[in-house]
Design an enzyme around this catalytic site. Structure first.
Site, PDB file in Angstrom:
ATOM      1  NE  ARG A  46      -3.022   0.425   3.417  1.00  0.00           N
ATOM      2  CZ  ARG A  46      -1.956   0.714   4.331  1.00  0.00           C
ATOM      3  NH1 ARG A  46      -1.116   1.628   4.603  1.00  0.00           N
ATOM      4  NH2 ARG A  46      -2.159  -0.141   5.414  1.00  0.00           N
ATOM      5  CE  LYS A  64     -12.921   7.447 -18.489  1.00  0.00           C
ATOM      6  NZ  LYS A  64     -12.702   7.349 -17.062  1.00  0.00           N
ATOM      7  CG  ASP A  75     -10.037  15.625 -14.456  1.00  0.00           C
ATOM      8  OD1 ASP A  75      -9.582  15.140 -15.296  1.00  0.00           O
ATOM      9  OD2 ASP A  75     -11.141  15.095 -13.854  1.00  0.00           O
TER      10      ASP A  75
END
Ligand code: P1T
Length: 392
Positions: free
Chosen positions: A58, A207, A182
């Site tokens: 993690r 994307k 963004d």
């Protein structure tokens, strides 16, 4: 020899070279040209507290580290952090804030970003003002003494409105608010928010960066050491990290990013021009068309106008839905940025999390259609749309 990727170094290689090589050296043990997928949760320590830089996956994983270094190089940033999704990246950024803090955000945003702001973080006592950032003066008007963050999406999803990143970054600097962009619709190949003065650049790597519709992921890049340190702390504390296999897939996808973006844009430009001349189409929104109200800003701020197009038909909602469901090469699906072309109705799909009132106020019509133009042959894409039109 190690590839020079520090943005402060003027002898840095070109984007295409960084995309293939940055962060990646041949494996010292085997010579493997591709980074290994370190599918491990933990790392054995020869003695208490003695390790090779990795203690628990993690906190850090070697495959993820390669991706983070690569992403930073592409964005011209000093630091990169990878997340389990674009939304996880956004949520981790919002955890920089405290109860009572204020965010000024673009009024047209991905529906899931709205949901995160209004239905999750507003309940943690953050406040949000949504403004049309096509006019930077509106941003300045909305800033309050509690504004800690200015949240830009440009071009916006789905209306493809633009914010002048340099102008808004200037407002951020003057008012002491951090500016996040963004950059998902553009990718670092087409737009460089940090070089325009933004503090943070965020992507849904789901994307274009991954580009093959087989991963959910996100990332955040910055050159500010303090911001990076706090975000890295939050990345570990919150734990919304990608697994090594997903990190590796994004790394592989990035190698062809520049090539793919060139083709996405070529195809989108041709299709936008075709749609603009079509008798069934009342409105085409594409930053590469002179009819786009911010064509000049697009030409200045973006290397190329991207692969996303929105349009409205001279038909009722039912017909728009039939059109979207009636294509064969364009698949009816949420998401964008993959090699395959997608079509969708934002009001019913990607932006269903917004209230109908909010959608109306922003201008997302119920019949608005969004295209993510893939890298297929443009003749086949146009023939597909033509067939769908003929059935209207
Ligand atoms: O889906 P995820 O990886 O969590 O990314 C969220 C996200 C963030 N920012 C922008 C601009 C986005 O478009 C998205 C996700 N968007 C879609 C799924 C979509 O079809 O628009």
């Amino acid at each position: 020899m190690k590839l020079q990727t520090d943005p402060r170094d003027t002898a840095r290689p070109h984007f295409e070279t960084l995309a293939v090589h940055a962060g990646q050296d041949p494996d010292p043990a085997t010579g493997a040209i591709m980074p290994a997928i370190y599918q491990t949760s933990t790392y054995v320590q020869p003695d208490v507290g003695v390790h090779k830089g990795y203690e628990y996956s993690r906190t850090g994983n070697p495959t993820r580290s390669v991706l983070e270094a690569n992403l930073a190089a592409l964005e011209g940033a000093r630091f990169g952090l990878a997340f389990a999704s674009g939304c996880a990246a956004a949520a981790t950024i919002l955890h920089l804030l405290e109860a009572g803090d204020h965010v000024v955000a673009m009024d047209d945003l991905y529906g899931g970003t709205y949901r995160l702001f209004d239905n999750v973080f507003a309940q943690q006592a953050l406040t949000f003002s949504y403004v049309d950032m096509t006019d930077p003066a509106r941003v300045e008007e909305a800033v309050t003494p509690r504004t800690r963050l200015i949240w830009i999406e440009t071009p916006t999803n789905p209306l493809l409105k633009l914010a002048d990143i340099a102008a808004v970054a200037d407002i951020g600097r003057r008012t002491g608010a951090r500016v996040v962009v963004d950059n998902t619709f553009m990718t670092p190949y087409l737009q460089r928010p940090l070089e325009l003065g933004a503090d943070l650049s965020l992507h849904s790597t789901t994307k274009y960066l991954n580009g093959h519709s087989d991963v959910i992921g996100g990332c955040v890049m910055t050159s500010d050491p303090e911001l990076h340190e706090r975000l890295a702390y939050l990345q570990n504390a919150i734990g919304a990290v990608p697994g090594p296999m997903d990190a590796w897939l994004v790394l592989r996808g990035i190698k062809t990013l520049a090539l793919r973006m060139e083709r996405h844009v070529q195809n989108a430009q041709r299709i936008a021009e075709y749609l603009e001349g079509h008798p069934h189409v009342t409105r085409v929104i594409y930053p590469g068309l002179r009819s786009h109200p911010q064509f000049d800003l697009a030409s200045r701020q973006m290397r190329l106008p991207g692969g996303m197009i929105s349009l409205e038909l001279d038909a009722d909602l039912d017909a728009a839905r039939r059109f979207a469901a009636g294509t064969r090469v364009f698949s009816l699906a949420e998401s964008l940025g993959g090699v395959e072309s997608l079509i969708e109705i934002p009001a019913a799909m990607t932006h269903a999390a917004m209230t109908p009132e909010r959608r109306r106020a922003v201008g997302v019509a119920d019949g608005l259609i969004r295209l993510s133009v893939g890298i297929e042959h443009p003749d086949d894409l146009i023939a597909d749309l033509e067939t769908a039109f003929s059935r209207l």
